[in-house]
Design a protein around this motif. Sequence first.
Motif: not given
Length: 295
Positions: A218-220, A261-266
Amino acid sequence: MEIKKQKLQDLVIKQIDLSKELQDEEILEVIDEILLKESKNNYISLQDKRQLRKDIFNSIRRLDILQELIEDSSITEIMINGSNNIFIEQNGAIHPWNKQFESVKKLEDVVQQIVSKSNRIINEASPIVDARLSDGSRVNIVLPPVALEGPIVTIRKFPDNPITIKKLIQIGSVTEEVAKFLEKLVIAGYNIFISGGTGSGKTTFLNALSNFIPKDERVITIEDSAELQIKAIPNLVKLEARNANVEGKNAVTIRDLIKSSLRMRPDRIVVGEVRDAAAIDMLQAMNSGHISLAL
């Protein structure tokens, strides 16, 4: 030719209802009708008709004289220093272009057209903005009073097909040995910073490195203005910063996006450009175990 174009363009604008959402075909029909009527009174060659049709349509619906530069794949940079001073970078060389906007007002209209499509605002109170075109080209705009000689617009174009590591090897930018080493670093999850001067190819290189990212991750991506061309990653989330509104509120910064983004499971975070206090959050993300690529 320019006087004739302006005259015909005025006739077209008078005949169409700009308050309605017109299709391109409807506008072209009106242009063709006006050209036909005009050619009965004053001879217009077929070649001139085609050029006038294109120029008038671009002026009304597209980016006026800039449209042909946008569509020319050999041009990599467009530099507009006021309404009558345009330079282009083509095949690695910068030289002046032989066309200019009909007025400062027309250039200002094009500027507002660009920023509105990127959901940005630019005016005297907020005279600097980064935006992008529909094809992904990056745009920087500076207005008076900051710009002393009229609106300054710089457009950085990107290739339709992103350059790969294989292509970089072919043109001699990297060796096969270096490419294999970088591939191992990306797959192993090393944090990587890419730095360099303006126009040195930082974004191009980052796009090339992104091809080594495992497809099941998973990439952000986080950018001021979206320009990265990361392909073949199914689980890709693209985030873009937002400027403050007219009241100076509701801005969403790179720092805000990194924290979110740190809370978006990257599995990986790719930051398009780090140049301010966002570097602190970038380093904290790395220290917390999140893999990052950054410019």
